[in-house]
Design an enzyme around this catalytic site. Sequence first.
Site, PDB file in Angstrom:
ATOM      1  CD  GLN A  84      -3.156   0.723   2.060  1.00 34.40           C
ATOM      2  OE1 GLN A  84      -3.343  -0.420   2.437  1.00 34.40           O
ATOM      3  NE2 GLN A  84      -3.969   1.704   2.369  1.00 34.40           N
TER       4      GLN A  84
ATOM      5  CB  SER B 169       3.193  -4.504   3.719  1.00 36.84           C
ATOM      6  OG  SER B 169       1.983  -4.383   4.425  1.00 36.84           O
ATOM      7  CG  LEU B 170      -1.210  -5.298  -0.619  1.00 38.20           C
ATOM      8  CD1 LEU B 170      -2.394  -6.187  -0.307  1.00 38.20           C
ATOM      9  CD2 LEU B 170      -1.661  -3.951  -1.142  1.00 38.20           C
TER      10      LEU B 170
ATOM     11  NE  ARG C 291      -2.525  -7.546   5.064  1.00 38.49           N
ATOM     12  CZ  ARG C 291      -1.789  -6.497   4.744  1.00 38.49           C
ATOM     13  NH1 ARG C 291      -2.258  -5.595   3.888  1.00 38.49           N
ATOM     14  NH2 ARG C 291      -0.595  -6.316   5.274  1.00 38.49           N
TER      15      ARG C 291
ATOM     16  CG  HIS D 153       3.080  -3.519   8.982  1.00 42.74           C
ATOM     17  ND1 HIS D 153       2.846  -4.872   8.818  1.00 42.74           N
ATOM     18  CD2 HIS D 153       2.872  -2.942   7.772  1.00 42.74           C
ATOM     19  CE1 HIS D 153       2.527  -5.091   7.548  1.00 42.74           C
ATOM     20  NE2 HIS D 153       2.532  -3.948   6.903  1.00 42.74           N
TER      21      HIS D 153
ATOM     22  CD  GLN E 135       1.384  -9.264   5.857  1.00 41.37           C
ATOM     23  OE1 GLN E 135       0.510  -8.490   5.556  1.00 41.37           O
ATOM     24  NE2 GLN E 135       2.342  -9.589   5.020  1.00 41.37           N
TER      25      GLN E 135
END
Length: 315
Positions: free
Chosen positions: A11, A92-93, A117, A203, A252
Amino acid sequence: MQNIAFLFPGQGSQRPGMGKDLVARHPELADRYYRPADDILGFGLSRLCWEGTAEDLVPTEITQPAVFLTSVAVLHVLHGHGITPSVVAGHSLGEYAALVAAGVLDWRDALRLVRRRGELMAQVNERTPGAMAAVIGPAAEQVERICAEVAGRTGAVVEVANYNDPAQHVVSGERDAVREVVAVARALGAERTVALGVGAPFHCRLMAAVEEEFGAELDRVEFREPRVPVLSAVTAGPVRDGAEARRVLRRQLAGAVRWADTLRAIAASGTDTFVEAGPGRALSGFVRATLPGAVCHPAGQARRIDRLVAAPAAA
């Protein structure tokens, strides 16, 4: 192309019009991915990707599936040119697209997970409004100390969320605490700070509130064994099987992204060529800052894929 890593962005990499030029060049993408994605999600994600404004793409529950879908389209085009990875990783994503590339997840299942998510992360932000900011210049240890000092003094949550490269670290947490960390970092000589236009405090431990619910979503999905080596940015280590992939995706949510360590681990395996397989060019910058001398090709647009295909290393 031999001995190459595919890196998938997260993102913040979203761009108005992303994927539109790829579909114009490769019309099969519309029927294979974009129209099915619209049906799966129940709204016009393809229209938002191709025609939406920057503001349209800000909500977390929109951004995440949009970036993921664009990355899957890029992956399809790269494979069509015969460019395949020897290792994959995602920021991440981006770990969802990496797991699709490695054959661990079906892209449709991954899309549903990414959408959920994003919804859950947005719910966290509604309960406890948060923020994220990049602190550029200080070493990780100094940014960690500033976060600990502010958290101890205010009682608020603020943590290092992303270790992007040796000089860029992203902090995440409650809004006022993030602002305080930024102010202290500037006073101590940070080169620059940048407030990130994201929809939730990713996070950090605020996200632990949705781990159990999202874990139930993960348990409903089939995770297969990796066909291509995949590294997790949560551990900076290999994901050896489907069960470990499921655990990493749950972890995560509230765990930090150890991207610089992940890049170093890929390089230690003998890989020095990277392809950023998705929108934006942020990951290419992190590669250059972390691994001087490594080659990185942004590949989020048709013209950039053309350059990659024409590169001598692609022969």
